[in-house]
Design a protein around this motif. Structure first.
Motif, PDB file in Angstrom:
ATOM      1  N   UNK A  45       0.843  -1.208   0.000  1.00 55.15           N
ATOM      2  CA  UNK A  45       0.000   0.000   0.000  1.00 55.15           C
ATOM      3  C   UNK A  45       0.875   1.255   0.000  1.00 55.15           C
ATOM      4  N   UNK A  46       1.959   1.242   0.780  1.00 57.04           N
ATOM      5  CA  UNK A  46       2.783   2.471   0.774  1.00 57.04           C
ATOM      6  C   UNK A  46       3.527   2.636  -0.551  1.00 57.04           C
ATOM      7  N   UNK A  47       3.881   1.530  -1.194  1.00 56.83           N
ATOM      8  CA  UNK A  47       4.515   1.646  -2.523  1.00 56.83           C
ATOM      9  C   UNK A  47       3.509   2.221  -3.525  1.00 56.83           C
ATOM     10  N   UNK A  48       2.276   1.709  -3.469  1.00 51.07           N
ATOM     11  CA  UNK A  48       1.198   2.200  -4.342  1.00 51.07           C
ATOM     12  C   UNK A  48       0.997   3.691  -4.172  1.00 51.07           C
ATOM     13  N   UNK A  49       0.884   4.109  -2.891  1.00 52.06           N
ATOM     14  CA  UNK A  49       0.641   5.522  -2.584  1.00 52.06           C
ATOM     15  C   UNK A  49       1.725   6.410  -3.167  1.00 52.06           C
ATOM     16  N   UNK A  50       2.947   5.863  -3.198  1.00 51.98           N
ATOM     17  CA  UNK A  50       4.068   6.659  -3.723  1.00 51.98           C
ATOM     18  C   UNK A  50       4.158   6.552  -5.250  1.00 51.98           C
TER      19      UNK A  50
END
Ligand code: NAP
Length: 243
Positions: A45-50
């Motif tokens: 999820x944090x990779x996606x957000x970035x």
């Protein structure tokens, strides 16, 4: 060509830090996990957000059919896998060798070495041209981990031999194979060994007087995978604070 990396055990600890760093460097990342889907999904999820490209995939990387499924899924999502981090690993309660069961010894070997063998094989069969593998070994390969986990240390010694041999087999194909040997890194793994505070206990004996972070290991892995390390193969980086 797109850079596509499979990180085994990429949902927690060193694997999670590596997945995040490689995504930030522009790799499409396939995060493999065994059981902890929540941890893997949180990294994804944090990779996606970035704005990064990421896939999570459950597989026991010591099982051949699971590994085939993992590489098929990565290929389907992103194209041929170009980079591999053999990071998944386990250890069990600190014990002397005489108290280690055959079942446990085989479990450790399967999770730590058979996994690297199977994933390297799947990677080689899929890789088109240049690429790189990093094997996450351990300082235990050098020390043998007496009174703690000789089974674990032996598995990492085997991994180092695999790194050396495979680096030479694949050199003509311009696929580089290197290893990192972390020392005392702050992750959940030490709790699995029965001593969550192990890194703090040993810190005074480490020349740099502290344990390392998963992010510090990830930096070395990312460098070895990168074109900046284009003339480096069959090499090992010790990340153990001077030990
Ligand atoms: P960790 O936090 O315990 O993470 C281990 C990871 O491996 C988890 O993501 C786990 O998946 C995964 N895994 C275990 N068996 C698997 C299997 N059969 N198939 C797929 N995934 C599997 O440990 P860590 O400290 O980050 O360790 C990462 C690597 O660094 C290991 O190879 C370890 O030996 C090495 N290392 C660590 C240290 C240290 O001080 N921490 C030192 C030297 C070397 P789940 O999340 O699904 O459980």
């Amino acid at each position: 060509m797109n850079k596509v990396v499979v990180v085994t055990g990429g949902g927690r600890g060193i694997g999670a830090a590596t997945s995040a760093l490689l995504a930030a460097k522009g790799y499409a990342v396939c995060i493999n996990y065994l059981k902890n889907s929540a941890a893997a999904e949180s990294v994804a999820a944090s990779i996606h957000e970035a704005g990064g490209n990421v896939l999570t995939f459950q597989a026991d990387v010591s099982v051949e059919s699971d590994v085939e499924g993992l590489f098929k899924a990565a290929h389907k999502a992103f194209g041929p896998v170009t980079h591999l981090v053999n990071n998944a690993g386990v250890l069990f309660t600190q014990s002397e060798l005489a108290d280690i069961s055959l079942e446990r010894f085989q479990k450790v070997m399967n999770a730590n070495v058979t996994s690297a063998f199977l994933c390297s094989k799947a990677f080689i069969n899929q890789a088109k041209g240049v690429g790189a593998i990093v094997n996450v070994s351990s300082g235990a390969a050098r020390t043998g981990s007496p009174f703690e986990y000789i089974d674990y240390a032996s598995s990492k010694g085997a991994m180092d031999s695999m790194t050396k041999g495979l680096s030479i087999e694949l050199a003509a194909r311009n696929i580089r194979v290197n290893g990192v040997r972390p020392g005392f890194i702050h992750t959940d793994m030490h709790a699995d060994g029965g001593e969550p505070g192990r890194v703090e206990r040993l810190a005074p004996q480490i020349p740099l007087k502290r344990g390392g972070t998963p992010e510090e290991v990830a930096q070395a892995i990312a460098w070895l995978l990168s074109d900046e390390a284009s003339y480096v193969t069959g090499s090992f980086i010790d990340i153990a604070g001077g030990r």
